[in-house]
Design a protein around this motif. Structure first.
Motif, PDB file in Angstrom:
ATOM      1  N   ALA A  86       0.826  -1.203   0.000  1.00 48.86           N
ATOM      2  CA  ALA A  86       0.000   0.000   0.000  1.00 48.86           C
ATOM      3  C   ALA A  86       0.865   1.259   0.000  1.00 48.86           C
ATOM      4  N   LEU A  87       1.992   1.221   0.711  1.00 43.72           N
ATOM      5  CA  LEU A  87       2.885   2.377   0.733  1.00 43.72           C
ATOM      6  C   LEU A  87       3.483   2.632  -0.648  1.00 43.72           C
ATOM      7  N   ILE A  88       3.917   1.576  -1.324  1.00 48.11           N
ATOM      8  CA  ILE A  88       4.487   1.751  -2.667  1.00 48.11           C
ATOM      9  C   ILE A  88       3.428   2.259  -3.638  1.00 48.11           C
ATOM     10  N   PHE A  89       2.219   1.711  -3.575  1.00 46.46           N
ATOM     11  CA  PHE A  89       1.151   2.174  -4.454  1.00 46.46           C
ATOM     12  C   PHE A  89       0.811   3.639  -4.172  1.00 46.46           C
ATOM     13  N   PHE A  90       0.746   4.010  -2.890  1.00 45.37           N
ATOM     14  CA  PHE A  90       0.428   5.392  -2.528  1.00 45.37           C
ATOM     15  C   PHE A  90       1.521   6.344  -3.015  1.00 45.37           C
ATOM     16  N   LEU A  91       2.790   5.948  -2.885  1.00 43.82           N
ATOM     17  CA  LEU A  91       3.883   6.806  -3.342  1.00 43.82           C
ATOM     18  C   LEU A  91       3.858   6.977  -4.860  1.00 43.82           C
ATOM     19  N   LEU A  92       3.634   5.882  -5.596  1.00 39.61           N
ATOM     20  CA  LEU A  92       3.585   5.981  -7.051  1.00 39.61           C
ATOM     21  C   LEU A  92       2.432   6.865  -7.516  1.00 39.61           C
ATOM     22  N   VAL A  93       1.252   6.673  -6.925  1.00 41.90           N
ATOM     23  CA  VAL A  93       0.091   7.476  -7.315  1.00 41.90           C
ATOM     24  C   VAL A  93       0.299   8.944  -6.967  1.00 41.90           C
ATOM     25  N   THR A  94       0.854   9.212  -5.771  1.00 42.01           N
ATOM     26  CA  THR A  94       1.064  10.603  -5.343  1.00 42.01           C
ATOM     27  C   THR A  94       2.098  11.302  -6.219  1.00 42.01           C
ATOM     28  N   LEU A  95       3.226  10.643  -6.470  1.00 44.98           N
ATOM     29  CA  LEU A  95       4.263  11.258  -7.290  1.00 44.98           C
ATOM     30  C   LEU A  95       3.781  11.494  -8.722  1.00 44.98           C
ATOM     31  N   SER A 123       0.662  11.847  -9.738  1.00 50.72           N
ATOM     32  CA  SER A 123      -0.371  12.885  -9.749  1.00 50.72           C
ATOM     33  C   SER A 123       0.235  14.274  -9.640  1.00 50.72           C
ATOM     34  N   MET A 124       1.191  14.444  -8.725  1.00 55.24           N
ATOM     35  CA  MET A 124       1.822  15.755  -8.553  1.00 55.24           C
ATOM     36  C   MET A 124       2.628  16.146  -9.792  1.00 55.24           C
ATOM     37  N   PHE A 125       3.340  15.192 -10.358  1.00 58.08           N
ATOM     38  CA  PHE A 125       4.214  15.509 -11.494  1.00 58.08           C
ATOM     39  C   PHE A 125       3.406  15.853 -12.734  1.00 58.08           C
ATOM     40  N   TYR A 126       2.375  15.044 -13.038  1.00 54.55           N
ATOM     41  CA  TYR A 126       1.618  15.245 -14.270  1.00 54.55           C
ATOM     42  C   TYR A 126       0.472  16.233 -14.111  1.00 54.55           C
ATOM     43  N   PHE A 127       0.318  16.799 -12.918  1.00 56.00           N
ATOM     44  CA  PHE A 127      -0.651  17.872 -12.739  1.00 56.00           C
ATOM     45  C   PHE A 127       0.032  19.220 -12.554  1.00 56.00           C
ATOM     46  N   ARG A 128       1.183  19.231 -11.881  1.00 59.93           N
ATOM     47  CA  ARG A 128       1.869  20.477 -11.581  1.00 59.93           C
ATOM     48  C   ARG A 128       3.001  20.777 -12.556  1.00 59.93           C
ATOM     49  N   VAL A 129       3.895  19.806 -12.736  1.00 56.42           N
ATOM     50  CA  VAL A 129       5.119  20.062 -13.500  1.00 56.42           C
ATOM     51  C   VAL A 129       4.836  20.033 -15.002  1.00 56.42           C
ATOM     52  N   PHE A 130       4.394  18.883 -15.500  1.00 56.44           N
ATOM     53  CA  PHE A 130       4.080  18.721 -16.921  1.00 56.44           C
ATOM     54  C   PHE A 130       2.650  18.199 -17.027  1.00 56.44           C
ATOM     55  N   PRO A 131       1.661  19.082 -17.114  1.00 59.43           N
ATOM     56  CA  PRO A 131       0.260  18.639 -17.145  1.00 59.43           C
ATOM     57  C   PRO A 131      -0.001  17.659 -18.292  1.00 59.43           C
ATOM     58  N   LEU A 155      -2.849  11.413 -16.027  1.00 65.40           N
ATOM     59  CA  LEU A 155      -3.704  11.523 -14.842  1.00 65.40           C
ATOM     60  C   LEU A 155      -4.907  10.593 -14.938  1.00 65.40           C
ATOM     61  N   THR A 156      -5.409  10.386 -16.156  1.00 67.70           N
ATOM     62  CA  THR A 156      -6.521   9.441 -16.320  1.00 67.70           C
ATOM     63  C   THR A 156      -6.092   8.020 -15.960  1.00 67.70           C
ATOM     64  N   CYS A 157      -4.877   7.634 -16.340  1.00 66.47           N
ATOM     65  CA  CYS A 157      -4.373   6.302 -15.977  1.00 66.47           C
ATOM     66  C   CYS A 157      -4.226   6.169 -14.461  1.00 66.47           C
ATOM     67  N   VAL A 163     -13.325  14.711 -16.386  1.00 64.80           N
ATOM     68  CA  VAL A 163     -13.746  15.902 -17.128  1.00 64.80           C
ATOM     69  C   VAL A 163     -13.222  17.165 -16.451  1.00 64.80           C
ATOM     70  N   LYS A 164     -13.309  17.225 -15.127  1.00 64.83           N
ATOM     71  CA  LYS A 164     -12.792  18.385 -14.402  1.00 64.83           C
ATOM     72  C   LYS A 164     -11.280  18.513 -14.560  1.00 64.83           C
ATOM     73  N   LEU A 165     -10.575  17.386 -14.499  1.00 66.53           N
ATOM     74  CA  LEU A 165      -9.128  17.420 -14.686  1.00 66.53           C
ATOM     75  C   LEU A 165      -8.765  17.921 -16.081  1.00 66.53           C
ATOM     76  N   LYS A 166      -9.533  17.513 -17.084  1.00 74.21           N
ATOM     77  CA  LYS A 166      -9.264  17.965 -18.444  1.00 74.21           C
ATOM     78  C   LYS A 166      -9.409  19.469 -18.556  1.00 74.21           C
ATOM     79  N   ASP A 167     -10.458  20.023 -17.953  1.00 74.35           N
ATOM     80  CA  ASP A 167     -10.641  21.472 -17.993  1.00 74.35           C
ATOM     81  C   ASP A 167      -9.518  22.195 -17.265  1.00 74.35           C
ATOM     82  N   VAL A 168      -9.114  21.676 -16.106  1.00 71.86           N
ATOM     83  CA  VAL A 168      -8.041  22.317 -15.342  1.00 71.86           C
ATOM     84  C   VAL A 168      -6.732  22.296 -16.114  1.00 71.86           C
ATOM     85  N   ILE A 169      -6.411  21.159 -16.731  1.00 70.01           N
ATOM     86  CA  ILE A 169      -5.155  21.048 -17.485  1.00 70.01           C
ATOM     87  C   ILE A 169      -5.170  21.972 -18.698  1.00 70.01           C
ATOM     88  N   GLU A 170      -6.295  22.075 -19.394  1.00 71.66           N
ATOM     89  CA  GLU A 170      -6.366  22.987 -20.536  1.00 71.66           C
ATOM     90  C   GLU A 170      -6.189  24.429 -20.093  1.00 71.66           C
TER      91      GLU A 170
END
Length: 339
Positions: free
Chosen positions: A256-265, A267-275, A280-282, A325-332
């Motif tokens: 669970a810790l490894i899964f949580f770290l992978l999902v968190t990293l 999500s942060m990278f593909y939402f903040r650094v390089f949208p 994010l859908t995956c 859908v909300k993520l798509k609007d935010v990224i655009e």
């Protein structure tokens, strides 16, 4: 031109040329009205049948030829000498390698020829292994296959060969675990799949570093990002599904810790650094699969009515669809603000 009109114009320009598109571009002022008739004549030959009809016929002809040759091999395979099989495989590999060299690795045909040559390395290793009885394990063949085509993958700088090599690499490691590591109790199966997830995470991190730090162009196609991400998340979520279903040997904390770290990293990278909407859908889909398995197992074990099960599935997929859908609007909006 305001931002919304600019976005609508970019969407129009990404579409294939058609008479309706020409009319909209004339109405938007992009194409002068005097050029309207000429633009219609140019896009007349851009129909779906004209663009893809010849490719479809060529593909059908090649498919029929390959099918006929395969039927001949299946009928005469037992009486064909071993030397003929090996020499034929080597000749085909050399032929497609030479074709790729003369066609050029920067062209689509050259990459396809080299991919066929790389693919034929596997049957060649299979012939040799079956004849000499070299090993009872398939992981060695996959590993040798991946090692042999690695120079071609690097030289070609093709996303097709990169994806094929990554699948071969994961197949070799997975077969090694299922045939050697797990039966010999070197490592537990939850930890093994979690380590595979971490390994694909490192491959993804190396890809991002090569693309964005070294400014490498051949790894920029999105498939080179999504493929290790999907494989890594699949490996990470598998032990947690085993824990939910009560499979023996499944642990919770480490996986669970490894899964949580992978999902968190991710999500942060593909939402903040390089949208990246698809990445994010995956990530979101892997979380939804985990919750869906948990709900389905809880509902099935409780033997609840079918409509409660149906409502649970609708809740998971409905919420995930709304969030996508909300993520798509935010990224655009983020991309427009960065531009």
């Amino acid at each position: 031109m305001d931002k919304s009109a600019k976005n609508n114009l970019e969407i129009l320009l990404d579409r294939p040329a058609s008479p309706s598109l020409i009319r909209r571009l004339v109405w938007a002022g992009v194409v002068p009205s005097k050029k309207f008739i000429g633009a219609l004549v140019l896009c007349r030959d851009n129909s779906l049948l004209t663009r893809y009809g010849m490719q479809f016929l060529l593909f059908s002809a090649v498919a029929y030829a390959v099918a006929g040759f395969a039927c001949f091999l299946f009928a005469k395979w037992a009486v064909i000498p071993f030397a003929v099989k090996i020499s034929s495989a080597l000749s085909l590999i050399m032929l497609f390698s030479v074709l790729a060299w003369f066609q050029g690795l920067n062209t689509r045909r050259g990459v396809v020829y080299l991919f066929i040559a790389c693919f034929l390395v596997g049957p060649l290793l299979s012939f040799i292994g079956n004849y000499y009885q070299t090993t009872d394990y398939s992981w060695g063949s996959f590993a040798l296959w991946a090692i042999l085509i690695l120079p071609w993958t690097i030289i070609s700088r093709s996303m097709l060969l990169y994806s094929f090599w990554l699948i071969l690499f994961n197949a070799a490691v997975l077969c090694w675990g299922c045939q050697i590591a797990l039966p010999s109790s070197y490592i537990g199966w939850p930890e093994f799949f979690s380590l595979l997830a971490v390994g694909n995470g490192f491959i993804l991190a190396a890809r991002e570093g090569v693309v964005h730090i070294l400014n490498n162009n051949w790894l920029k196609p999105q498939i080179t990002r999504l493929l290790p991400l999907i494989i890594g998340l699949s490996y990470a979520v598998y032990p947690l599904i085993g824990y939910i279903l009560g499979i023996n040997g499944s642990s919770l904390i480490d996986c669970a810790l490894i899964f949580f770290l992978l999902v968190t990293l991710a999500s942060m990278f593909y939402f903040r650094v390089f949208p990246d909407f698809w990445a994010l859908t995956c990530v979101l889909s892997s979380v939804c699969v985990l919750f869906l398995v948990f709900w389905l197992y809880a509902i099935v074990m409780a033997i609840l009515p079918w409509y409660i099960l149906f409502a649970a599935v609708l809740v998971v997929f409905g919420f995930s669809s709304w969030l996508i859908v909300k993520l798509k609007d935010v990224i655009e909006r983020r991309k427009c603000s960065q531009e």
